[in-house]
Design an enzyme around this catalytic site. Structure first.
Site, PDB file in Angstrom:
ATOM      1  N   ASP A  27       0.911  -1.641  -0.229  1.00 51.71           N
ATOM      2  CA  ASP A  27       0.085   0.704   0.363  1.00 51.71           C
ATOM      3  C   ASP A  27       1.516   1.401   0.009  1.00 51.71           C
ATOM      4  O   ASP A  27       2.339   0.729   0.479  1.00 51.71           O
ATOM      5  CB  ASP A  27      -1.037  -0.279   1.302  1.00 51.71           C
ATOM      6  N   ASP A  29      -0.698   4.863   0.943  1.00 50.10           N
ATOM      7  CA  ASP A  29      -1.170   6.217   1.673  1.00 50.10           C
ATOM      8  C   ASP A  29      -0.985   5.436   3.297  1.00 50.10           C
ATOM      9  O   ASP A  29      -2.045   4.708   3.570  1.00 50.10           O
ATOM     10  CB  ASP A  29      -2.307   6.812   1.284  1.00 50.10           C
ATOM     11  N   ASP A 193      -2.556  -0.457   6.101  1.00 51.73           N
ATOM     12  CA  ASP A 193      -2.421  -0.308   7.358  1.00 51.73           C
ATOM     13  C   ASP A 193      -4.056   0.224   7.620  1.00 51.73           C
ATOM     14  O   ASP A 193      -3.981   0.337   8.350  1.00 51.73           O
ATOM     15  CB  ASP A 193      -1.446   1.363   7.308  1.00 51.73           C
TER      16      ASP A 193
END
Length: 258
Positions: A27, A29, A193
């Site tokens: 990922d 961001d 996250d």
């Protein structure tokens, strides 16, 4: 939609890295970056953090889809009159990379381990931030599988989802699953996250879940609730030793997950 039926994609995919022993998908961001760029835009230039977080909780509780809440987040920025080019410049000036990512990427590159960014953000924004921090040439070497943007005739903009028929908008599992069909599939690592990573979480061989001091640890919450084994990290610098130990065969995956 069942796991057996892939949602149609409005955007192309980069070639699969065949004949690799290890592949890293991450990922962008809040994982590679220290702050989620879309959250930054929504909190400061859209309808604000309080509403954004409530929409995130709605996704975790099954009341809404990530696609719909994420669309609303970004639409609030555009509705406040901020152009896409303005947003790009805001992020270039305010979003930074995890302090350990460049070392991690260099370690992988030296060992011919592909690192692929898999993001629910928009590729032009990711390229803008990445190129500022690692340079244009290095940024071009990294495959990015993400959503895109539609610039409308009146200058307004909206997100273009890779998988508009999926509740994820971008079903990140579709970046992982093709590797499972290879004759000799690699060991797959995924770093994430948040709620946008839920679709990919259970398909990695080793899932690294980033925890943050701000308490927005939605993927960790999901994995604990669903019993998905994972390894926690808060910077790529402290993920590298566990990652390295698995790649070098010093530890098994079961020895590094919780």
């Amino acid at each position: 939609m069942s796991e057996g039926s892939a949602p149609p994609s409005t955007l192309p995919y980069p070639p699969i890295h065949k004949d690799k022993k290890f592949v890293v998908l991450s990922d962008w961001d809040g994982t590679i970056t220290t702050h989620d760029s879309n959250d930054y835009l929504t909190d400061n230039y859209g309808f604000g953090k309080e509403k954004r977080r409530q929409l995130n909780f709605d996704v975790l509780e099954g009341k809404s889809t990530f696609r719909d809440t994420f669309h609303d987040d970004l639409a609030s920025v555009a509705a406040n009159g901020h152009t896409f080019e303005e947003c790009k410049e805001i992020l270039r000036n305010n979003i930074h990379l995890d302090s350990g990512f460049e070392e991690f990427y260099g370690w992988c590159k030296a060992r011919d381990i592909p690192v692929i960014i898999v993001s629910s953000g928009m590729e032009p924004l990711i390229r803008a931030v990445l190129s500022k921090h690692v340079g244009e040439e290095a940024a071009k070497e990294i495959d990015i599988i993400a959503n895109d943007v539609n610039i409308l005739p009146d200058g307004k903009w909206e997100i273009k989802f890779r998988h508009p028929s999926s509740g994820f908008g971008h079903d990140k599992s579709q970046a992982i699953l093709p590797y499972r069909n290879l004759p000799n599939p690699p060991t797959l690592f995924f770093f994430g996250d948040g709620v946008s990573d839920i679709s990919a979480a259970k398909h990695a061989d080793l899932l690294f879940v980033k925890t943050k001091d701000n308490g927005e640890n939605d993927l960790a919450t999901y994995c604990q609730r669903e019993g998905i084994k994972h390894a926690l990290f808060n910077h790529f610098s402290n993920a590298l030793p566990a990652f390295e130990s698995v790649v070098d065969g010093k530890k098994t995956i079961d020895e590094v997950v919780v």
